[in-house]
Scaffold this motif. Sequence first.
Motif, PDB file in Angstrom:
ATOM      1  N   PRO A 124      -3.107   0.538  -8.668  1.00 11.14           N
ATOM      2  CA  PRO A 124      -4.123  -0.176  -7.882  1.00 11.14           C
ATOM      3  C   PRO A 124      -4.031  -1.690  -8.002  1.00 11.14           C
ATOM      4  CG  PRO A 124      -5.120   1.622  -9.133  1.00 11.14           C
ATOM      5  CD  PRO A 124      -3.708   1.489  -9.614  1.00 11.14           C
ATOM      6  N   ALA A 125      -3.581  -2.186  -9.151  1.00  7.29           N
ATOM      7  CA  ALA A 125      -3.518  -3.630  -9.351  1.00  7.29           C
ATOM      8  C   ALA A 125      -2.521  -4.297  -8.409  1.00  7.29           C
ATOM      9  CB  ALA A 125      -3.142  -3.934 -10.802  1.00  7.29           C
ATOM     10  N   TYR A 126      -1.470  -3.587  -8.023  1.00 10.24           N
ATOM     11  CA  TYR A 126      -0.439  -4.169  -7.175  1.00 10.24           C
ATOM     12  C   TYR A 126      -0.450  -3.608  -5.762  1.00 10.24           C
ATOM     13  CZ  TYR A 126       1.432  -6.604 -11.175  1.00 10.24           C
ATOM     14  OH  TYR A 126       1.577  -7.467 -12.236  1.00 10.24           O
ATOM     15  N   LYS A 127      -1.283  -2.656  -5.508  1.00 10.93           N
ATOM     16  CA  LYS A 127      -1.284  -1.967  -4.226  1.00 10.93           C
ATOM     17  C   LYS A 127      -1.976  -2.769  -3.120  1.00 10.93           C
ATOM     18  CE  LYS A 127      -2.337   2.727  -2.539  1.00 10.93           C
ATOM     19  NZ  LYS A 127      -0.952   3.196  -2.430  1.00 10.93           N
ATOM     20  N   HIS A 128      -3.024  -3.513  -3.480  1.00 13.63           N
ATOM     21  CA  HIS A 128      -3.814  -4.182  -2.441  1.00 13.63           C
ATOM     22  C   HIS A 128      -3.297  -5.609  -2.181  1.00 13.63           C
ATOM     23  CE1 HIS A 128      -5.825  -5.581  -6.154  1.00 13.63           C
ATOM     24  NE2 HIS A 128      -6.113  -6.675  -5.455  1.00 13.63           N
ATOM     25  N   SER A 129      -3.668  -6.144  -1.037  1.00 12.90           N
ATOM     26  CA  SER A 129      -3.214  -7.473  -0.649  1.00 12.90           C
ATOM     27  C   SER A 129      -3.966  -8.555  -1.417  1.00 12.90           C
ATOM     28  CB  SER A 129      -3.416  -7.689   0.854  1.00 12.90           C
ATOM     29  OG  SER A 129      -4.790  -7.718   1.173  1.00 12.90           O
ATOM     30  N   VAL A 130      -3.358  -9.727  -1.523  1.00 10.04           N
ATOM     31  CA  VAL A 130      -3.972 -10.846  -2.232  1.00 10.04           C
ATOM     32  C   VAL A 130      -5.252 -11.290  -1.549  1.00 10.04           C
ATOM     33  CG1 VAL A 130      -3.658 -13.260  -2.914  1.00 10.04           C
ATOM     34  CG2 VAL A 130      -1.779 -11.631  -3.184  1.00 10.04           C
ATOM     35  N   GLU A 183       0.830  -1.206   0.000  1.00 11.47           N
ATOM     36  CA  GLU A 183       0.000   0.000   0.000  1.00 11.47           C
ATOM     37  C   GLU A 183       0.865   1.257   0.000  1.00 11.47           C
ATOM     38  OE1 GLU A 183      -2.421  -0.328   3.451  1.00 11.47           O
ATOM     39  OE2 GLU A 183      -3.704  -1.920   2.641  1.00 11.47           O
ATOM     40  N   LEU A 184       1.961   1.223   0.735  1.00 12.40           N
ATOM     41  CA  LEU A 184       2.848   2.381   0.822  1.00 12.40           C
ATOM     42  C   LEU A 184       3.733   2.505  -0.417  1.00 12.40           C
ATOM     43  CD1 LEU A 184       4.013   4.705   2.600  1.00 12.40           C
ATOM     44  CD2 LEU A 184       5.651   3.022   3.498  1.00 12.40           C
ATOM     45  N   ALA A 185       4.232   1.370  -0.916  1.00 11.88           N
ATOM     46  CA  ALA A 185       5.257   1.412  -1.968  1.00 11.88           C
ATOM     47  C   ALA A 185       4.698   1.656  -3.356  1.00 11.88           C
ATOM     48  CB  ALA A 185       6.046   0.104  -1.959  1.00 11.88           C
ATOM     49  N   PHE A 186       3.452   1.206  -3.626  1.00 13.43           N
ATOM     50  CA  PHE A 186       2.913   1.257  -4.985  1.00 13.43           C
ATOM     51  C   PHE A 186       1.798   2.277  -5.117  1.00 13.43           C
ATOM     52  CE2 PHE A 186       4.132  -3.456  -5.086  1.00 13.43           C
ATOM     53  CZ  PHE A 186       5.356  -3.185  -5.675  1.00 13.43           C
ATOM     54  N   ASP A 187       1.667   2.830  -6.322  1.00 11.07           N
ATOM     55  CA  ASP A 187       0.534   3.681  -6.676  1.00 11.07           C
ATOM     56  C   ASP A 187      -0.441   2.949  -7.601  1.00 11.07           C
ATOM     57  OD1 ASP A 187       1.611   5.951  -5.289  1.00 11.07           O
ATOM     58  OD2 ASP A 187       3.027   6.178  -6.943  1.00 11.07           O
ATOM     59  N   SER A 231       1.580  -0.265 -15.309  1.00 11.60           N
ATOM     60  CA  SER A 231       2.420   0.927 -15.278  1.00 11.60           C
ATOM     61  C   SER A 231       2.572   1.447 -13.847  1.00 11.60           C
ATOM     62  CB  SER A 231       1.826   2.021 -16.164  1.00 11.60           C
ATOM     63  OG  SER A 231       0.549   2.407 -15.689  1.00 11.60           O
ATOM     64  N   GLU A 232       3.706   2.003 -13.575  1.00 13.41           N
ATOM     65  CA  GLU A 232       3.996   2.593 -12.262  1.00 13.41           C
ATOM     66  C   GLU A 232       4.959   3.747 -12.482  1.00 13.41           C
ATOM     67  OE1 GLU A 232       3.418   3.118  -8.421  1.00 13.41           O
ATOM     68  OE2 GLU A 232       2.928   1.073  -9.015  1.00 13.41           O
ATOM     69  N   ALA A 233       4.507   4.952 -12.184  1.00 15.83           N
ATOM     70  CA  ALA A 233       5.372   6.122 -12.353  1.00 15.83           C
ATOM     71  C   ALA A 233       6.570   6.019 -11.426  1.00 15.83           C
ATOM     72  CB  ALA A 233       4.581   7.399 -12.064  1.00 15.83           C
ATOM     73  N   PRO A 234       7.730   6.529 -11.844  1.00 12.37           N
ATOM     74  CA  PRO A 234       8.911   6.486 -10.971  1.00 12.37           C
ATOM     75  C   PRO A 234       8.639   7.164  -9.636  1.00 12.37           C
ATOM     76  CG  PRO A 234       9.522   7.149 -13.196  1.00 12.37           C
ATOM     77  CD  PRO A 234       8.022   7.155 -13.153  1.00 12.37           C
ATOM     78  N   GLN A 235       9.178   6.578  -8.593  1.00 18.80           N
ATOM     79  CA  GLN A 235       9.029   7.160  -7.255  1.00 18.80           C
ATOM     80  C   GLN A 235       9.914   8.396  -7.148  1.00 18.80           C
ATOM     81  OE1 GLN A 235       8.998   4.218  -4.172  1.00 18.80           O
ATOM     82  NE2 GLN A 235       9.656   5.654  -2.580  1.00 18.80           N
ATOM     83  N   GLN A 236       9.399   9.429  -6.521  1.00 18.41           N
ATOM     84  CA  GLN A 236      10.108  10.706  -6.475  1.00 18.41           C
ATOM     85  C   GLN A 236      10.766  11.001  -5.137  1.00 18.41           C
ATOM     86  OE1 GLN A 236      10.568  12.493  -9.266  1.00 18.41           O
ATOM     87  NE2 GLN A 236       9.423  10.846 -10.279  1.00 18.41           N
ATOM     88  N   GLY A 263       4.892  -7.168 -13.078  1.00 20.91           N
ATOM     89  CA  GLY A 263       4.661  -5.732 -12.961  1.00 20.91           C
ATOM     90  C   GLY A 263       5.514  -5.145 -11.856  1.00 20.91           C
ATOM     91  N   PRO A 264       5.026  -4.095 -11.201  1.00 20.40           N
ATOM     92  CA  PRO A 264       5.776  -3.466 -10.113  1.00 20.40           C
ATOM     93  C   PRO A 264       6.234  -4.500  -9.084  1.00 20.40           C
ATOM     94  CG  PRO A 264       3.849  -2.165 -10.651  1.00 20.40           C
ATOM     95  CD  PRO A 264       3.742  -3.414 -11.461  1.00 20.40           C
ATOM     96  N   ARG A 265       7.439  -4.317  -8.586  1.00 18.47           N
ATOM     97  CA  ARG A 265       8.067  -5.353  -7.760  1.00 18.47           C
ATOM     98  C   ARG A 265       8.964  -4.705  -6.715  1.00 18.47           C
ATOM     99  NH1 ARG A 265      12.791  -8.901  -9.898  1.00 18.47           N
ATOM    100  NH2 ARG A 265      12.827 -10.697  -8.494  1.00 18.47           N
TER     101      ARG A 265
END
Length: 451
Positions: free
Chosen positions: A183-189, A177-181, A253-258, A330-332
Amino acid sequence: MTRRLARRLTITAVAVTLALATSLSAITPPKITFTDTKLSNGLRLIVAEDHVAPVYSIAVVYNVGSRDERKGRTGFAHLFEHMMFKGSENVGPGEHFYTIFSNGGTMNGTTNKERTLYFETMPANQLEAGMFLEADRMRSLAIVKENLDNQRQAVQEERRQGLDNQPYGRTNEAIDELAFDNPAYKHSVIGSMDDLTAASTQDVATFFQTYYAPNNAIIAVAGDVTVAAVRALARKYFESIPSQPAPPAVDISEAPQQGERRLSLDDPLARLPRLDVSYRIPPNLSPDDDAVDVMTLVLSGGRSSRFYESIVRQKQLAVAINAFAPDSRGPRLLRIVATPTPGKSIEDLEAAIDAEIERVKTGAIAGWEIDKARNTARRQMVGSLGQSLNRAVELAEYALMFDDPGRINARWGRLDALKADDVQRVAKQYLTRENRSVIVTRPGPAPKGGL
């Protein structure tokens, strides 16, 4: 322990590592031979014959995981994994388990963000039973309210036991939840209680039709079988199952973390603090995948790794520290999880981790460290391929992730090409402060009224 004895032990350990590296370099890597075909309905069938033992394993991978879920219906892929054991047109509730176990077999199912997997291992003379069971539930799962309510409650209880009422359960859910923006990878399985409660039988039926179609599945069979027998049974039981329109593509897709992200949590169930540091790294599809694996082993691969030797043994700042990177298209994340030694501060522990990462980025990496990491990866690979179940699962998952089950034979050679420069390059590129998320969990007071 005297310094002289410690030095002797270190020299001995390095000598053993070098001797092992020499012996492993002479080993011919195992080669898995297989066939890879598609039925007329789009079902992909991979068969790997191995007649060493009179058993076989079947792995059925559906291209659906929690990343395929929509907002308001999280946890659906995992809920459906449970539903698939509740019976079908010709198999009653509990009969799938009974058929496997009464014939001396084993079975289970798992769900992650990328896929849902079902598998069995059985005696070779029960090949038809395994193929029939998997085909019957792919064709005609029993989707009724009674089954849904039963399995919904089972999954909700699993969530209570595995997350809500476990030390660090909230931490484990907060990491993505903290690391990703995305939605597909943000929530728990496992999803949320509210979303599981809201699921209807029509939701389940639609999900089944969309994702549990033959053209969205891969079957790998490995062990004491013949290609001809497996193909004949696949045509008999699977080929008449109609294909369905392809499921919607997943936005990965995941925008670069800033900048660095931080979160502090109080956990009334925890007895010790915990530090979680997560760096965004590229998907497994990236050319950097093997270098990231070796870098992770240099940092945290056993008692001679950088983290253990410096942070646990010498500085005694942590009782445990591990680094690992779950697979993803995807995001990892490369995750570092550390528990500080009682009386030591999390701040000092975090600083020590940062220092070891900087050493990998800027200092020399010894040849024996790369050899040890490479050989660890090879040992894990060889050990895994010794079992028919692991061969079946890896073939199916390589087909899903890379569209290339032949990668099962390529990893040994790819590891040969890796150098210390590759490890330092990926460390410099991905292990940066602006590319990470940090969660500090501390023991907290129980809420009023108790837990």
